[in-house]
Each structure stands twice: as C-alpha cells, then as structure tokens.
Design an enzyme around this catalytic site. Structure first.
Site: not given
Ligand code: DGL
Length: 283
Positions: A10, A166, A198, A200
């Site tokens: 990721d 983050e 996403c 996150h």
């Molecule tokens: N976890 C990533 C996703 O599923 C995040 C992407 C990012 O770094 O903006 O899209």
C-alpha cells in the site's frame, strides 16, 4: 503446498487493514508487507506515477522476497495498473472484493463508495459494481443468487482523509468537519451502505459512522479480500501447510521506519514488531 510468503503493499498504513484480515484468516501464511510511506499519498498523484510505483514494489516483492502471490492492498494502485496482466504470479486487488461486499450488503440498492481522487476519478468502482450487478443478475437468472441487483451508485472522493491516518489522527473535530463536508453527496443520496474504497478509511470508521448515521452500513474490502485470497491459494494449490506452524510477518517501509513501527503497531497489533527500511529508485 507452497511455503513462500504472500506479498502485499500500500502507499502506507492503509493496507494494514487488509494485512490484519489476512493474518487472522490465514495464520499459517508468511506475509511480507511494503508500506510506501516515503512516497505517499498516492491518491493525489497522476495515474502513471502510481502505476510505476506499484510495478516497482511488485518486482521488489518478487525479486527480493520470492513471494508466491501479490495482494494490492491499495485501491488507488489497483485502479492505476492491472498488475495481474503483467506479472508472472497471481495478483489480487481490493476493488472486486469490495464491490462484491457492497452489492451483497445493501438492502435498498442505494449505495455509495468513497475513495481517493485517483480511485474515484479512474471509474474503477463504477465498472466493478456494474460487473458485480451483472454477475448477480446472471446468477439470479439461473436460480442461484439472492441479492437485489438494482443498484444506484454514488461515488465521492475524500482528499485529506489519508493524511490524517498517516499522522495517526483518527478522531477529533478537524477530521469530523472535513468528513461532514466530503460525505455530503453520499448522505444526500440516502445510501444504506457505504463502501470504504480506500484501505486507510476503516481507521476512520468511527468518524465516518458518526457523520453517516447509525442506519448506514459501512463496508470495508479487507475481509472480503482475505476470503478471496484464501480461495485463490486453495484453488491454485499454493497455500502453506498449517502443519508447518504459524507464519512470520515482515513489514517494510520506504519512509520513517520508527514511525512505521510505532503507528503500525498501534493500528495493526502485536504482529508488527519492527519495520525494515526499503528504498526505491526514482521520484
Ligand atoms: N490506501 C490507499 C488506497 O486504498 C490510499 C492511497 C493514498 O496514498 O492516497 O487507495
């Protein structure tokens, strides 16, 4: 049987939601996870840059760790490049499993997907949900399916969410104000089910749930991806023999490894003991 590790990546900490589900479902498997925290966020970057990063990490996982399969635990990367068409080993993304979970979960058919600017702009969920609806309708026609294939999809990009995660900020006024603004389109559409498109975003589920209201079901692709991975390993005959004991878990970061270990352990759990540095050439 194949004792080689599963490779997963990721842009940063988000894929740990998928790693958690995989560790829980497949405890015998070795796992190597790369968080590209040195180059995150992916969601605001051009698709061809994200595609290049994804290729680089995938080749690193194959060349350095001899992985048997790659899980793209990042919607943005999975939307930017079809690694399955390029790599010599099986590749699993999070988009199709997420779309499947969404279509299965809805009762009203009014559904939403939230994700990064890159993911939503690519149209990957719009296509995956349409494909899933077609698949369910096909099953129904042959007497197999039960879900309602009459789906109305609303998508919304949520720039800024990933940066909060983050930094280790998953609750509070600042993020709630942002969530109220960004989630307005899916609230107005009166969705009954919202897919966190996403990896996150499950870490923000408390805030997202509060803003959406308790009637809305939040769906993450993590569990569905773990189930899809189990099927893939079993069907291909490449699962690790459980008689060989519990798998090992290796975590690598292209950014600050101390931060990756500290926040990663908080988010993932005790399996994250250390983070190893990894370097990628280029911007
Ligand atoms: N976890 C990533 C996703 O599923 C995040 C992407 C990012 O770094 O903006 O899209």
């Amino acid at each position: 049987m194949d004792g080689r590790p599963i490779g997963m990546f990721d842009s940063g900490f988000g894929g740990l939601t998928v790693a958690r589900a995989v560790i829980d479902l497949l405890p015998a498997e070795h796992l190597v996870y790369v968080g590209d925290t040195g180059r995150y966020p992916y969601g605001s970057k051009p698709q061809h840059d994200v595609a290049a990063y994804a290729r680089q990490i995938a080749h690193h996982l194959i060349d350095t760790h001899d992985v048997k399969v790659i899980v793209v635990a990042c919607n943005t990367a999975a939307s930017a490049v079809d690694l399955a068409a390029e790599l010599p080993i099986p590749v699993l993304g999070v988009i199709e499993p997420g779309a499947r979970a969404l279509v299965q979960a809805t009762r009203s058919g009014q559904v939403g997907v939230i994700g990064t600017v890159g993911t939503i702009g690519s149209g990957s969920y719009q296509r995956a949900v349409a494909d899933e609806v077609e698949r369910v309708a096909g099953d129904r026609a042959t007497g197999g399916g039960s879900a309602d294939p009459d789906i109305d999809l609303v998508c919304a990009a949520c720039p800024g969410f990933v940066e909060f995660v983050e930094r280790g900020v998953v609750t509070g006024d600042e993020i709630t104000v942002l969530a109220e603004r960004l989630l307005a389109p899916v609230r107005e559409a009166k969705v009954d089910t919202l897919l966190l498109g996403c990896t996150h975003y499950p870490y923000l589920a408390r805030v997202i749930g509060d803003v959406m209201g308790s009637d809305v079901v939040l769906v993450s692709s993590a569990d569905e991806t773990a189930f899809a991975l189990r099927s893939l390993l079993t069907d291909a005959g490449i699962a690790r023999d459980p008689a060989d004991g519990t798998g090992t878990h290796t975590f690598c970061s292209s950014g600050d490894v101390d931060w990756f270990r500290a926040l990663g352990r908080r988010l993932l759990g005790p399996e994250l003991v250390e983070a190893r540095p990894v370097t990628f050439e280029g911007p």
